[in-house]
Write a protein that holds these residues in place. Structure first.
Motif, PDB file in Angstrom:
ATOM      1  N   ALA A   5       0.826  -1.204   0.000  1.00 30.94           N
ATOM      2  CA  ALA A   5       0.000   0.000   0.000  1.00 30.94           C
ATOM      3  C   ALA A   5       0.862   1.256   0.000  1.00 30.94           C
ATOM      4  O   ALA A   5       0.577   2.217  -0.722  1.00 30.94           O
ATOM      5  CB  ALA A   5      -0.946   0.000   1.201  1.00 30.94           C
ATOM      6  N   GLU A  72      -9.360   6.451  -5.725  1.00 29.72           N
ATOM      7  CA  GLU A  72      -9.443   5.224  -4.925  1.00 29.72           C
ATOM      8  C   GLU A  72      -8.299   4.280  -5.264  1.00 29.72           C
ATOM      9  O   GLU A  72      -7.748   4.326  -6.352  1.00 29.72           O
ATOM     10  CB  GLU A  72     -10.787   4.520  -5.129  1.00 29.72           C
ATOM     11  CG  GLU A  72     -11.074   4.072  -6.544  1.00 29.72           C
ATOM     12  CD  GLU A  72     -12.470   3.496  -6.702  1.00 29.72           C
ATOM     13  OE1 GLU A  72     -12.808   2.555  -5.959  1.00 29.72           O
ATOM     14  OE2 GLU A  72     -13.200   3.986  -7.559  1.00 29.72           O
ATOM     15  N   THR A  73      -7.956   3.461  -4.276  1.00 27.06           N
ATOM     16  CA  THR A  73      -6.940   2.425  -4.471  1.00 27.06           C
ATOM     17  C   THR A  73      -7.428   1.145  -3.800  1.00 27.06           C
ATOM     18  O   THR A  73      -8.193   1.188  -2.837  1.00 27.06           O
ATOM     19  CB  THR A  73      -5.578   2.810  -3.856  1.00 27.06           C
ATOM     20  OG1 THR A  73      -5.725   2.991  -2.452  1.00 27.06           O
ATOM     21  CG2 THR A  73      -5.018   4.069  -4.493  1.00 27.06           C
ATOM     22  N   VAL A  74      -6.965   0.037  -4.335  1.00 25.14           N
ATOM     23  CA  VAL A  74      -7.241  -1.269  -3.746  1.00 25.14           C
ATOM     24  C   VAL A  74      -5.932  -2.054  -3.766  1.00 25.14           C
ATOM     25  O   VAL A  74      -5.232  -2.079  -4.782  1.00 25.14           O
ATOM     26  CB  VAL A  74      -8.329  -2.040  -4.536  1.00 25.14           C
ATOM     27  CG1 VAL A  74      -8.527  -3.431  -3.961  1.00 25.14           C
ATOM     28  CG2 VAL A  74      -9.632  -1.265  -4.559  1.00 25.14           C
ATOM     29  N   VAL A  75      -5.612  -2.671  -2.643  1.00 24.89           N
ATOM     30  CA  VAL A  75      -4.419  -3.495  -2.533  1.00 24.89           C
ATOM     31  C   VAL A  75      -4.837  -4.849  -1.998  1.00 24.89           C
ATOM     32  O   VAL A  75      -5.532  -4.935  -0.979  1.00 24.89           O
ATOM     33  CB  VAL A  75      -3.376  -2.849  -1.584  1.00 24.89           C
ATOM     34  CG1 VAL A  75      -2.199  -3.778  -1.376  1.00 24.89           C
ATOM     35  CG2 VAL A  75      -2.931  -1.505  -2.114  1.00 24.89           C
ATOM     36  N   GLU A  76      -4.435  -5.897  -2.693  1.00 24.99           N
ATOM     37  CA  GLU A  76      -4.701  -7.261  -2.250  1.00 24.99           C
ATOM     38  C   GLU A  76      -3.429  -8.059  -2.459  1.00 24.99           C
ATOM     39  O   GLU A  76      -3.090  -8.412  -3.591  1.00 24.99           O
ATOM     40  CB  GLU A  76      -5.855  -7.872  -3.048  1.00 24.99           C
ATOM     41  CG  GLU A  76      -6.238  -9.260  -2.550  1.00 24.99           C
ATOM     42  CD  GLU A  76      -7.439  -9.810  -3.286  1.00 24.99           C
ATOM     43  OE1 GLU A  76      -7.292 -10.890  -3.883  1.00 24.99           O
ATOM     44  OE2 GLU A  76      -8.495  -9.155  -3.273  1.00 24.99           O
ATOM     45  N   VAL A  80      -2.380  -4.548  -7.120  1.00 26.75           N
ATOM     46  CA  VAL A  80      -2.821  -3.181  -6.820  1.00 26.75           C
ATOM     47  C   VAL A  80      -3.717  -2.656  -7.941  1.00 26.75           C
ATOM     48  O   VAL A  80      -3.620  -3.092  -9.084  1.00 26.75           O
ATOM     49  CB  VAL A  80      -1.612  -2.224  -6.634  1.00 26.75           C
ATOM     50  CG1 VAL A  80      -0.765  -2.643  -5.450  1.00 26.75           C
ATOM     51  CG2 VAL A  80      -0.766  -2.145  -7.892  1.00 26.75           C
ATOM     52  N   SER A  81      -4.586  -1.746  -7.570  1.00 23.17           N
ATOM     53  CA  SER A  81      -5.384  -1.037  -8.573  1.00 23.17           C
ATOM     54  C   SER A  81      -5.655   0.359  -8.046  1.00 23.17           C
ATOM     55  O   SER A  81      -5.626   0.607  -6.843  1.00 23.17           O
ATOM     56  CB  SER A  81      -6.690  -1.773  -8.873  1.00 23.17           C
ATOM     57  OG  SER A  81      -7.510  -1.831  -7.730  1.00 23.17           O
ATOM     58  N   ALA A  82      -5.898   1.260  -8.983  1.00 24.81           N
ATOM     59  CA  ALA A  82      -6.172   2.643  -8.595  1.00 24.81           C
ATOM     60  C   ALA A  82      -6.958   3.339  -9.696  1.00 24.81           C
ATOM     61  O   ALA A  82      -6.875   2.972 -10.865  1.00 24.81           O
ATOM     62  CB  ALA A  82      -4.869   3.401  -8.340  1.00 24.81           C
TER      63      ALA A  82
END
Length: 126
Positions: A5, A72-76, A80-82
């Motif tokens: 992140a 927005e961001t997503v972390v798994e 990652v995505s944004a």
């Protein structure tokens, strides 16, 4: 060591400004944020190192002013995505572009894969 992140946040907030800044060689900036074997697709076009550096040099001449807003961001794990917006002044005219990016971070915090789609929100005004 930074978390995924934190690495994503650094990429989103620092990379665009560092790439347009003439303060540092663009090769050093690319090396800081991407692994040597990175895969980068932008709107379906492969951005190998040569193409990415050529783009950086052109942007430095045409659009030295940029601002970025992360929606927005997503972390798994390492994935990652944004969704974010880049606002640039190109040859004195404003252009806003929304970017949807998906990627994977390497263990060292650099991007090893990046796939992004862009959408122009505001074209440069004449």
């Amino acid at each position: 060591m930074t978390t995924t992140a934190e690495s994503l946040h650094l990429y989103l907030t620092r990379y665009p400004k560092e790439m347009v800044s003439a303060a540092e060689d663009p090769e050093a900036v690319v090396d800081r944020y991407f692994t040597p074997d990175y895969m980068f697709l932008s709107d379906g076009v492969a951005q190998d190192r040569r193409r990415l550096l050529a783009h950086a040099r052109a942007v430095r001449r045409k659009a030295p002013e940029t601002d970025l807003e992360v929606q927005e961001t997503v972390v798994e794990g390492r994935r990652v995505s944004a969704r974010y917006t880049v606002r640039a002044t190109i040859n004195g005219r404003r252009m806003d572009t929304e970017i949807y990016m998906f990627g994977e971070m390497a263990d060292d915090g650099r991007l090893s894969r990046l796939d992004q789609i862009t959408r122009v929100l505001k074209r440069p005004t004449e």
